[in-house]
Design a protein around this motif. Structure first.
Motif, PDB file in Angstrom:
ATOM      1  N   ILE A  56     -76.950   1.944   0.294  1.00  0.00           N
ATOM      2  CA  ILE A  56     -74.805   1.091   0.436  1.00  0.00           C
ATOM      3  C   ILE A  56     -74.299   1.712  -1.680  1.00  0.00           C
ATOM      4  O   ILE A  56     -73.435   2.079  -1.706  1.00  0.00           O
ATOM      5  CB  ILE A  56     -75.030  -0.261  -0.142  1.00  0.00           C
ATOM      6  CG1 ILE A  56     -74.920  -0.941   1.234  1.00  0.00           C
ATOM      7  CG2 ILE A  56     -73.587  -0.859  -0.588  1.00  0.00           C
ATOM      8  CD1 ILE A  56     -74.934  -1.955   0.878  1.00  0.00           C
ATOM      9  N   ALA A  57     -76.124   1.709  -2.524  1.00  0.00           N
ATOM     10  CA  ALA A  57     -75.406   2.580  -4.020  1.00  0.00           C
ATOM     11  C   ALA A  57     -75.133   3.452  -3.367  1.00  0.00           C
ATOM     12  O   ALA A  57     -74.181   4.190  -4.408  1.00  0.00           O
ATOM     13  CB  ALA A  57     -76.684   1.939  -4.591  1.00  0.00           C
ATOM     14  N   ILE A  58     -75.947   4.490  -2.890  1.00  0.00           N
ATOM     15  CA  ILE A  58     -75.432   5.992  -2.709  1.00  0.00           C
ATOM     16  C   ILE A  58     -74.408   6.788  -2.403  1.00  0.00           C
ATOM     17  O   ILE A  58     -73.267   7.260  -2.407  1.00  0.00           O
ATOM     18  CB  ILE A  58     -77.070   7.120  -2.074  1.00  0.00           C
ATOM     19  CG1 ILE A  58     -77.996   7.137  -2.838  1.00  0.00           C
ATOM     20  CG2 ILE A  58     -76.062   7.932  -1.942  1.00  0.00           C
ATOM     21  CD1 ILE A  58     -79.025   7.009  -2.307  1.00  0.00           C
ATOM     22  N   THR A  59     -73.336   5.191  -1.091  1.00  0.00           N
ATOM     23  CA  THR A  59     -72.462   6.154  -0.637  1.00  0.00           C
ATOM     24  C   THR A  59     -71.363   5.463  -1.357  1.00  0.00           C
ATOM     25  O   THR A  59     -70.122   6.328  -1.207  1.00  0.00           O
ATOM     26  CB  THR A  59     -72.440   4.759   0.591  1.00  0.00           C
ATOM     27  OG1 THR A  59     -73.199   5.174   1.830  1.00  0.00           O
ATOM     28  CG2 THR A  59     -71.646   4.993   1.575  1.00  0.00           C
ATOM     29  N   LEU A  60     -71.833   4.107  -2.521  1.00  0.00           N
ATOM     30  CA  LEU A  60     -70.704   4.057  -2.911  1.00  0.00           C
ATOM     31  C   LEU A  60     -70.593   5.561  -3.752  1.00  0.00           C
ATOM     32  O   LEU A  60     -69.124   5.563  -4.444  1.00  0.00           O
ATOM     33  CB  LEU A  60     -70.535   2.415  -4.555  1.00  0.00           C
ATOM     34  CG  LEU A  60     -70.388   1.305  -3.250  1.00  0.00           C
ATOM     35  CD1 LEU A  60     -71.171   0.710  -3.893  1.00  0.00           C
ATOM     36  CD2 LEU A  60     -69.503   1.582  -3.011  1.00  0.00           C
ATOM     37  N   ASN A  66     -63.160   6.734  -7.065  1.00  0.00           N
ATOM     38  CA  ASN A  66     -62.725   6.336  -8.027  1.00  0.00           C
ATOM     39  C   ASN A  66     -64.156   5.215  -8.743  1.00  0.00           C
ATOM     40  O   ASN A  66     -64.282   4.716  -8.502  1.00  0.00           O
ATOM     41  CB  ASN A  66     -61.552   5.846  -8.410  1.00  0.00           C
ATOM     42  CG  ASN A  66     -61.233   4.988 -10.049  1.00  0.00           C
ATOM     43  OD1 ASN A  66     -61.637   5.327 -11.284  1.00  0.00           O
ATOM     44  ND2 ASN A  66     -59.668   4.270 -10.397  1.00  0.00           N
ATOM     45  N   PHE A  67     -65.027   6.559  -9.990  1.00  0.00           N
ATOM     46  CA  PHE A  67     -66.347   6.271  -9.955  1.00  0.00           C
ATOM     47  C   PHE A  67     -65.906   4.692 -11.435  1.00  0.00           C
ATOM     48  O   PHE A  67     -67.323   3.577 -10.909  1.00  0.00           O
ATOM     49  CB  PHE A  67     -66.940   6.624 -10.776  1.00  0.00           C
ATOM     50  CG  PHE A  67     -68.713   6.310 -10.827  1.00  0.00           C
ATOM     51  CD1 PHE A  67     -69.450   5.830 -10.319  1.00  0.00           C
ATOM     52  CD2 PHE A  67     -68.780   6.217 -12.294  1.00  0.00           C
ATOM     53  CE1 PHE A  67     -70.440   6.218  -9.314  1.00  0.00           C
ATOM     54  CE2 PHE A  67     -70.088   5.706 -12.009  1.00  0.00           C
ATOM     55  CZ  PHE A  67     -71.555   5.578 -11.074  1.00  0.00           C
ATOM     56  N   LYS A  68     -64.921   4.622 -11.486  1.00  0.00           N
ATOM     57  CA  LYS A  68     -64.404   3.124 -12.722  1.00  0.00           C
ATOM     58  C   LYS A  68     -64.687   1.656 -11.929  1.00  0.00           C
ATOM     59  O   LYS A  68     -65.504   0.894 -12.127  1.00  0.00           O
ATOM     60  CB  LYS A  68     -63.422   3.156 -13.308  1.00  0.00           C
ATOM     61  CG  LYS A  68     -63.790   4.525 -14.209  1.00  0.00           C
ATOM     62  CD  LYS A  68     -62.432   4.340 -15.355  1.00  0.00           C
ATOM     63  CE  LYS A  68     -62.376   5.569 -16.085  1.00  0.00           C
ATOM     64  NZ  LYS A  68     -60.910   5.953 -16.962  1.00  0.00           N
ATOM     65  N   LEU A 102     -78.357  -4.849  -9.903  1.00  0.00           N
ATOM     66  CA  LEU A 102     -77.454  -4.260 -10.677  1.00  0.00           C
ATOM     67  C   LEU A 102     -78.321  -2.960 -11.341  1.00  0.00           C
ATOM     68  O   LEU A 102     -77.145  -1.930 -11.429  1.00  0.00           O
ATOM     69  CB  LEU A 102     -77.015  -5.328 -11.861  1.00  0.00           C
ATOM     70  CG  LEU A 102     -76.133  -4.279 -12.683  1.00  0.00           C
ATOM     71  CD1 LEU A 102     -74.316  -4.221 -11.801  1.00  0.00           C
ATOM     72  CD2 LEU A 102     -75.445  -5.220 -13.721  1.00  0.00           C
ATOM     73  N   ILE A 103     -79.453  -2.158 -12.194  1.00  0.00           N
ATOM     74  CA  ILE A 103     -79.783  -1.675 -11.948  1.00  0.00           C
ATOM     75  C   ILE A 103     -80.218  -0.865 -11.126  1.00  0.00           C
ATOM     76  O   ILE A 103     -79.373   0.804 -11.600  1.00  0.00           O
ATOM     77  CB  ILE A 103     -81.351  -2.586 -13.161  1.00  0.00           C
ATOM     78  CG1 ILE A 103     -81.119  -2.899 -14.500  1.00  0.00           C
ATOM     79  CG2 ILE A 103     -81.666  -0.730 -12.914  1.00  0.00           C
ATOM     80  CD1 ILE A 103     -82.181  -3.125 -14.823  1.00  0.00           C
ATOM     81  N   VAL A 104     -80.380  -1.062 -10.409  1.00  0.00           N
ATOM     82  CA  VAL A 104     -80.688  -0.153  -8.907  1.00  0.00           C
ATOM     83  C   VAL A 104     -79.308   0.483  -8.336  1.00  0.00           C
ATOM     84  O   VAL A 104     -79.091   1.371  -7.995  1.00  0.00           O
ATOM     85  CB  VAL A 104     -81.460  -1.027  -7.708  1.00  0.00           C
ATOM     86  CG1 VAL A 104     -81.437  -0.002  -6.167  1.00  0.00           C
ATOM     87  CG2 VAL A 104     -82.514  -1.592  -8.558  1.00  0.00           C
ATOM     88  N   VAL A 105     -78.076  -0.524  -8.028  1.00  0.00           N
ATOM     89  CA  VAL A 105     -76.911   0.156  -7.475  1.00  0.00           C
ATOM     90  C   VAL A 105     -76.470   0.846  -8.974  1.00  0.00           C
ATOM     91  O   VAL A 105     -75.509   2.334  -8.726  1.00  0.00           O
ATOM     92  CB  VAL A 105     -76.015  -1.296  -7.285  1.00  0.00           C
ATOM     93  CG1 VAL A 105     -74.822  -0.930  -7.471  1.00  0.00           C
ATOM     94  CG2 VAL A 105     -76.465  -1.893  -6.360  1.00  0.00           C
ATOM     95  N   LEU A 106     -75.826   0.564  -9.771  1.00  0.00           N
ATOM     96  CA  LEU A 106     -76.012   1.609 -10.800  1.00  0.00           C
ATOM     97  C   LEU A 106     -76.319   2.943 -11.319  1.00  0.00           C
ATOM     98  O   LEU A 106     -75.514   3.471 -11.252  1.00  0.00           O
ATOM     99  CB  LEU A 106     -75.266   0.732 -12.082  1.00  0.00           C
ATOM    100  CG  LEU A 106     -74.584  -0.293 -12.132  1.00  0.00           C
ATOM    101  CD1 LEU A 106     -73.928  -1.040 -13.327  1.00  0.00           C
ATOM    102  CD2 LEU A 106     -72.660   0.145 -12.149  1.00  0.00           C
ATOM    103  N   GLY A 107     -77.735   3.141 -11.307  1.00  0.00           N
ATOM    104  CA  GLY A 107     -78.591   4.239 -11.222  1.00  0.00           C
ATOM    105  C   GLY A 107     -78.445   4.501 -10.270  1.00  0.00           C
ATOM    106  O   GLY A 107     -77.932   5.875 -10.443  1.00  0.00           O
ATOM    107  N   PHE A 108     -78.725   4.360  -8.782  1.00  0.00           N
ATOM    108  CA  PHE A 108     -78.666   5.748  -7.536  1.00  0.00           C
ATOM    109  C   PHE A 108     -76.989   5.932  -7.283  1.00  0.00           C
ATOM    110  O   PHE A 108     -76.887   6.638  -7.595  1.00  0.00           O
ATOM    111  CB  PHE A 108     -78.779   4.961  -5.951  1.00  0.00           C
ATOM    112  CG  PHE A 108     -80.420   4.756  -6.407  1.00  0.00           C
ATOM    113  CD1 PHE A 108     -81.317   5.863  -5.451  1.00  0.00           C
ATOM    114  CD2 PHE A 108     -81.239   3.753  -6.555  1.00  0.00           C
ATOM    115  CE1 PHE A 108     -82.125   5.715  -5.755  1.00  0.00           C
ATOM    116  CE2 PHE A 108     -82.648   4.079  -6.328  1.00  0.00           C
ATOM    117  CZ  PHE A 108     -83.099   5.065  -6.140  1.00  0.00           C
ATOM    118  N   ALA A 109     -76.032   4.943  -7.381  1.00  0.00           N
ATOM    119  CA  ALA A 109     -74.117   5.020  -7.308  1.00  0.00           C
ATOM    120  C   ALA A 109     -74.199   6.335  -9.102  1.00  0.00           C
ATOM    121  O   ALA A 109     -73.059   7.596  -8.268  1.00  0.00           O
ATOM    122  CB  ALA A 109     -74.077   4.168  -7.449  1.00  0.00           C
TER     123      ALA A 109
END
Length: 123
Positions: A56-60, A66-68, A102-109
């Motif tokens: 999910i994080a990589i897909t996002l 718009n990454f913001k 949050l750390i995992v999602v933001l890091g991978f995204a």
């Protein structure tokens, strides 16, 4: 410096900022409260094995133009989830666990979005 690399740095400054903040949190956490920092990053390390979260994080990061929206939306969902934990709506979550998510999602995204910028220039 190459013009293409300058363009990548300009387009991806939010990605680098997020990754730098994660690194800064790790360093400050080790200096101020190592037990809590270890618990959060251990949870984040275990969450990486939850492949659906990583996908999910990589897909996002890779497909949302718009990454913001991804960055601020993730933080907004984190704040809402923390509020729901404090209101005892979520009984099984802790704030530390949500912060690890949050750390995992933001890091991978961030890494996926950075790679998308990299691929645009064919480097």
């Amino acid at each position: 410096m190459n013009d293409q690399l300058k363009a990548i740095f300009v387009k991806a400054k939010l990605n680098f900022a997020i990754l730098a903040i994660i690194l800064l949190i790790a360093i400050l956490g080790k200096l101020t409260n190592p037990e809590l920092s270890n618990a959060i990053f251990l949870s984040a390390d275990q969450l990486v094995s939850e492949l659906y979260l990583v996908f999910i994080a990589i897909t996002l990061g890779a497909f949302v133009p718009n990454f913001k929206l991804v960055a601020f939306g993730s933080v907004g969902v984190f704040v809402a989830a923390v509020a729901l934990v404090e209101l005892n709506v979520f009984h099984y979550f802790t704030i530390e666990y949500l912060f690890a998510v949050l750390i995992v999602v933001l890091g991978f995204a961030s890494i996926a979005n950075l790679y998308r910028h990299y691929r645009e220039y064919g480097l």
